[in-house]
Design a protein around this motif. Structure first.
Motif, PDB file in Angstrom:
ATOM      1  N   CYS A   1      -7.263  11.315   2.792  1.00  0.00           N
ATOM      2  CA  CYS A   1      -7.885  10.363   1.862  1.00  0.00           C
ATOM      3  C   CYS A   1      -8.645   9.257   2.585  1.00  0.00           C
ATOM      4  CB  CYS A   1      -6.825   9.782   0.926  1.00  0.00           C
ATOM      5  SG  CYS A   1      -6.081  11.024  -0.145  1.00  0.00           S
ATOM      6  N   GLN A   2      -8.812   9.422   3.889  1.00  0.00           N
ATOM      7  CA  GLN A   2      -9.610   8.497   4.698  1.00  0.00           C
ATOM      8  C   GLN A   2      -9.109   7.050   4.602  1.00  0.00           C
ATOM      9  OE1 GLN A   2     -12.496   9.611   6.656  1.00  0.00           O
ATOM     10  NE2 GLN A   2     -11.286  11.440   6.289  1.00  0.00           N
TER      11      GLN A   2
ATOM     12  N   VAL B   1       0.852  -1.200   0.000  1.00  0.00           N
ATOM     13  CA  VAL B   1       0.000   0.000   0.000  1.00  0.00           C
ATOM     14  C   VAL B   1       0.882   1.243   0.000  1.00  0.00           C
ATOM     15  CG1 VAL B   1      -1.678   1.330   1.330  1.00  0.00           C
ATOM     16  CG2 VAL B   1      -1.931  -1.155   1.150  1.00  0.00           C
ATOM     17  N   ARG B   2       1.873   1.284   0.892  1.00  0.00           N
ATOM     18  CA  ARG B   2       2.764   2.453   0.982  1.00  0.00           C
ATOM     19  C   ARG B   2       3.497   2.681  -0.333  1.00  0.00           C
ATOM     20  NH1 ARG B   2       7.157   3.940   5.625  1.00  0.00           N
ATOM     21  NH2 ARG B   2       5.249   3.854   6.837  1.00  0.00           N
ATOM     22  N   GLU B   3       4.004   1.637  -0.943  1.00  0.00           N
ATOM     23  CA  GLU B   3       4.719   1.794  -2.219  1.00  0.00           C
ATOM     24  C   GLU B   3       3.786   2.299  -3.318  1.00  0.00           C
ATOM     25  OE1 GLU B   3       8.149  -1.647  -1.678  1.00  0.00           O
ATOM     26  OE2 GLU B   3       6.174  -2.205  -2.414  1.00  0.00           O
ATOM     27  N   ASN B   4       2.523   1.870  -3.297  1.00  0.00           N
ATOM     28  CA  ASN B   4       1.555   2.370  -4.267  1.00  0.00           C
ATOM     29  C   ASN B   4       1.294   3.860  -4.078  1.00  0.00           C
ATOM     30  OD1 ASN B   4      -0.180   0.692  -6.310  1.00  0.00           O
ATOM     31  ND2 ASN B   4       0.505  -0.723  -4.714  1.00  0.00           N
ATOM     32  N   ILE B   5       1.318   4.321  -2.850  1.00  0.00           N
ATOM     33  CA  ILE B   5       1.068   5.738  -2.574  1.00  0.00           C
ATOM     34  C   ILE B   5       2.312   6.576  -2.852  1.00  0.00           C
ATOM     35  CG2 ILE B   5       0.565   7.423  -0.749  1.00  0.00           C
ATOM     36  CD1 ILE B   5      -1.255   5.212   0.508  1.00  0.00           C
TER      37      ILE B   5
ATOM     38  N   MET C   1      -6.095   7.997  -5.306  1.00  0.00           N
ATOM     39  CA  MET C   1      -6.210   9.407  -4.963  1.00  0.00           C
ATOM     40  C   MET C   1      -5.083   9.807  -4.003  1.00  0.00           C
ATOM     41  SD  MET C   1      -9.527  11.468  -3.524  1.00  0.00           S
ATOM     42  CE  MET C   1      -9.679  10.541  -2.025  1.00  0.00           C
ATOM     43  N   ALA C   2      -4.758   8.935  -3.063  1.00  0.00           N
ATOM     44  CA  ALA C   2      -3.688   9.215  -2.100  1.00  0.00           C
ATOM     45  C   ALA C   2      -2.343   9.384  -2.805  1.00  0.00           C
ATOM     46  CB  ALA C   2      -3.605   8.088  -1.062  1.00  0.00           C
ATOM     47  N   ARG C   3      -2.106   8.639  -3.865  1.00  0.00           N
ATOM     48  CA  ARG C   3      -0.862   8.778  -4.618  1.00  0.00           C
ATOM     49  C   ARG C   3      -0.718  10.211  -5.146  1.00  0.00           C
ATOM     50  NH1 ARG C   3      -1.832   5.529  -8.502  1.00  0.00           N
ATOM     51  NH2 ARG C   3      -1.186   3.702  -7.353  1.00  0.00           N
ATOM     52  N   ALA C   4      -1.789  10.743  -5.722  1.00  0.00           N
ATOM     53  CA  ALA C   4      -1.749  12.109  -6.252  1.00  0.00           C
ATOM     54  C   ALA C   4      -1.577  13.125  -5.117  1.00  0.00           C
ATOM     55  CB  ALA C   4      -3.012  12.400  -7.057  1.00  0.00           C
TER      56      ALA C   4
END
Length: 185
Positions: free
Chosen positions: A125-126, A102-106, A159-162
């Motif tokens: 981003c909840q 998850v962290r790497e995706n963000i 959305m969190a990535r952006a």
């Protein structure tokens, strides 16, 4: 001075005015092999720290406006100008998820890791409650294309990535030169 768009081959004029990030002026944009065009009759200007909301019915071209601003949709007439060091974190309509944690995706390609931006991103981003439900929190491996996530979780991570990249950029620069785009996330 011109930049070259990697995806479209468009030449993009570089703006020297620090108060303008992107400007579309008398521009006509068109996808190859598509009869529809996007026309910017009046100058469309994006300034630092400005909120712009584009609304409209389904299929009227909201995503095309974003793609034109990004330089992805070819400008066949008129001018598209941008700040020379501009970045565009984008949360698209279709979330894309990689077979990573998850962290790497963000955080994706951002180095160094920005803990403050990351924690703000999770809150905004909840994602905090989602992480408590995952076996290893943000270190949980996401299956291919997010197979082990719900549709909402995929959207929030995309959305969190952006958002993370926007906050990361803000922390490392004077805050200018970054346009956060969200296309119906």
């Amino acid at each position: 001075l011109f930049l070259q768009s990697a995806n479209t081959g468009n030449q993009i004029e570089v703006l020297k005015d620090p108060e303008v990030l992107v400007e579309m002026s008398e521009a006509v944009c068109k996808w190859p092999d598509c009869p529809s065009t996007l026309v910017f009759n009046d100058p469309f200007i994006v300034k630092p720290r400005q909120l712009i909301v584009i609304t409209g019915a389904m299929g009227v071209g909201k995503t095309s406006v974003l793609m034109a601003l990004l330089g992805e949709m070819p400008t066949v007439k008129g001018h598209r100008r941008q700040h020379p060091n501009l970045t565009f974190p984008l949360a698209s309509q279709q979330p894309w998820i990689l077979n990573m944690t998850v962290r790497e995706n963000i955080c994706f390609t951002s180095t160094p890791f920005d803990k403050d931006a990351y924690e703000k991103t999770l809150k905004w981003c909840q994602l905090q409650s989602d992480l408590t439900r995952l076996a290893q929190g943000d270190r949980t491996m996401i299956g291919e294309r997010g197979a082990n996530l719900s549709g909402g979780q995929k959207t929030r991570i995309s959305m969190a990535r952006a958002v993370y990249h926007y906050l990361h950029h803000q922390a490392r620069t004077d805050g200018d030169g970054c346009v956060l785009m969200m296309d119906d996330p």
